[in-house]
Design a protein around this motif. Structure first.
Motif, PDB file in Angstrom:
ATOM      1  N   THR A 107       0.893  -0.994  -0.023  1.00 35.79           N
ATOM      2  CA  THR A 107      -0.184   0.031  -0.196  1.00 35.79           C
ATOM      3  C   THR A 107       1.236   1.520  -0.012  1.00 35.79           C
ATOM      4  OG1 THR A 107      -1.303  -0.957   1.181  1.00 35.79           O
ATOM      5  CG2 THR A 107      -2.057   1.278   1.360  1.00 35.79           C
ATOM      6  N   ALA A 108       0.521   1.905  -1.188  1.00 32.85           N
ATOM      7  CA  ALA A 108       1.577   3.252  -1.281  1.00 32.85           C
ATOM      8  C   ALA A 108       1.007   4.074  -0.295  1.00 32.85           C
ATOM      9  CB  ALA A 108       1.567   3.402  -2.819  1.00 32.85           C
ATOM     10  N   LEU A 109       2.119   4.701   0.346  1.00 30.72           N
ATOM     11  CA  LEU A 109       1.643   6.261   0.657  1.00 30.72           C
ATOM     12  C   LEU A 109       0.653   7.795  -0.052  1.00 30.72           C
ATOM     13  CD1 LEU A 109       3.161   6.148   4.084  1.00 30.72           C
ATOM     14  CD2 LEU A 109       1.711   5.430   4.210  1.00 30.72           C
ATOM     15  N   VAL A 110       0.497   8.379   0.474  1.00 28.67           N
ATOM     16  CA  VAL A 110       0.006   9.694  -0.285  1.00 28.67           C
ATOM     17  C   VAL A 110       0.024  10.825  -0.146  1.00 28.67           C
ATOM     18  CG1 VAL A 110      -2.305  10.773  -1.162  1.00 28.67           C
ATOM     19  CG2 VAL A 110      -1.909   8.297  -1.736  1.00 28.67           C
ATOM     20  N   ASP A 111       1.324  11.965   0.007  1.00 27.50           N
ATOM     21  CA  ASP A 111       0.931  12.774   1.167  1.00 27.50           C
ATOM     22  C   ASP A 111       0.360  13.773   0.777  1.00 27.50           C
ATOM     23  OD1 ASP A 111       2.455  15.149   2.102  1.00 27.50           O
ATOM     24  OD2 ASP A 111       4.135  14.805   0.676  1.00 27.50           O
ATOM     25  N   VAL A 112      -0.390  14.349   1.855  1.00 26.50           N
ATOM     26  CA  VAL A 112      -1.768  15.124   1.997  1.00 26.50           C
ATOM     27  C   VAL A 112      -1.441  16.078   2.339  1.00 26.50           C
ATOM     28  CG1 VAL A 112      -3.741  13.613   0.977  1.00 26.50           C
ATOM     29  CG2 VAL A 112      -2.832  13.519   3.556  1.00 26.50           C
ATOM     30  N   THR A 113       0.218  16.644   3.027  1.00 32.59           N
ATOM     31  CA  THR A 113       0.519  17.571   3.650  1.00 32.59           C
ATOM     32  C   THR A 113       0.132  19.032   2.602  1.00 32.59           C
ATOM     33  OG1 THR A 113       2.858  16.291   4.161  1.00 32.59           O
ATOM     34  CG2 THR A 113       2.796  18.780   4.967  1.00 32.59           C
ATOM     35  N   ALA A 114      -0.872  19.971   3.732  1.00 34.26           N
ATOM     36  CA  ALA A 114      -1.010  20.961   3.338  1.00 34.26           C
ATOM     37  C   ALA A 114      -0.162  22.167   3.566  1.00 34.26           C
ATOM     38  CB  ALA A 114      -2.402  21.677   4.408  1.00 34.26           C
ATOM     39  N   SER A 115       0.034  23.466   2.793  1.00 32.69           N
ATOM     40  CA  SER A 115       0.857  23.991   2.730  1.00 32.69           C
ATOM     41  C   SER A 115       1.343  25.110   3.801  1.00 32.69           C
ATOM     42  CB  SER A 115       0.526  25.330   1.777  1.00 32.69           C
ATOM     43  OG  SER A 115      -0.312  25.594   2.185  1.00 32.69           O
ATOM     44  N   ASP A 116       0.040  24.665   4.910  1.00 37.92           N
ATOM     45  CA  ASP A 116       0.789  25.145   6.756  1.00 37.92           C
ATOM     46  C   ASP A 116       0.947  24.506   7.423  1.00 37.92           C
ATOM     47  OD1 ASP A 116      -1.778  24.641   6.411  1.00 37.92           O
ATOM     48  OD2 ASP A 116      -2.734  25.898   7.697  1.00 37.92           O
ATOM     49  N   SER A 117       0.926  23.238   7.075  1.00 38.69           N
ATOM     50  CA  SER A 117       1.285  22.043   8.069  1.00 38.69           C
ATOM     51  C   SER A 117       2.451  22.940   8.418  1.00 38.69           C
ATOM     52  CB  SER A 117       1.408  20.959   7.664  1.00 38.69           C
ATOM     53  OG  SER A 117      -0.043  20.348   6.761  1.00 38.69           O
ATOM     54  N   ALA A 118       2.557  22.142   9.941  1.00 36.16           N
ATOM     55  CA  ALA A 118       3.945  21.567  10.553  1.00 36.16           C
ATOM     56  C   ALA A 118       4.286  20.618  10.624  1.00 36.16           C
ATOM     57  CB  ALA A 118       4.159  21.989  11.895  1.00 36.16           C
ATOM     58  N   PHE A 119       4.490  19.495   9.897  1.00 38.32           N
ATOM     59  CA  PHE A 119       4.692  18.118   9.600  1.00 38.32           C
ATOM     60  C   PHE A 119       4.135  17.534   8.286  1.00 38.32           C
ATOM     61  CE2 PHE A 119       1.250  17.784  12.406  1.00 38.32           C
ATOM     62  CZ  PHE A 119       0.240  16.863  12.551  1.00 38.32           C
ATOM     63  N   ARG A 120       4.580  16.774   8.019  1.00 35.95           N
ATOM     64  CA  ARG A 120       3.966  15.774   6.366  1.00 35.95           C
ATOM     65  C   ARG A 120       3.226  15.345   7.487  1.00 35.95           C
ATOM     66  NH1 ARG A 120       6.049  16.857   2.330  1.00 35.95           N
ATOM     67  NH2 ARG A 120       7.950  17.169   1.307  1.00 35.95           N
TER      68      ARG A 120
END
Length: 121
Positions: free
Chosen positions: A30-43
């Motif tokens: 299962t691949a991980l999908v990066d859903v990090t927002a531009s204002d996130s403090a971490f991935r």
């Protein structure tokens, strides 16, 4: 009843006995999908789609039967660490042989939507 292959493992392809020399079971990653927002403090990651399971058998056929690529197929491995029933689509099938060499086959079956793979373990 399937013929005994390596380490006492027995297998059938669509109820046809085969002598297998190797089994390869793969997939399910299962691949991980990066859903990090531009204002996130971490991935931030979420699980993506799982890759389908595949089972590849290599061996010697006791009959002339081997499903064509694209055919609905069922593999039953009666014992051993990968024992179970694997139904799906034959995605690769090949047969080789010559005058001085036994006929050998390779068959890959990929799970398909709506089929449940039922490993015994």
């Amino acid at each position: 009843m399937a013929a005994t292959s390596f380490n006492g493992v027995t297998a059938t392809i669509d109820a046809q006995a085969v002598l297998i020399t190797s089994i390869d079971f793969s997939g399910g990653d299962t691949a991980l999908v990066d859903v990090t927002a531009s204002d996130s403090a971490f991935r931030q990651n979420i699980a993506g789609l799982r890759s389908p399971f595949t089972v590849t058998l290599n061996g010697h056929s006791e009959s002339t039967y081997l499903p064509a690529a694209g055919a609905a197929t069922s593999i039953v491995i009666a014992n051993g660490p990968l024992a179970g029933t694997y139904a799906g689509i034959a995605t690769a099938a090949s047969v080789t042989g010559s005058l001085d060499q036994a006929v050998e086959f390779s068959l890959t079956v990929t799970e398909d939507a709506g089929t449940a793979w039922t490993p015994a373990g």
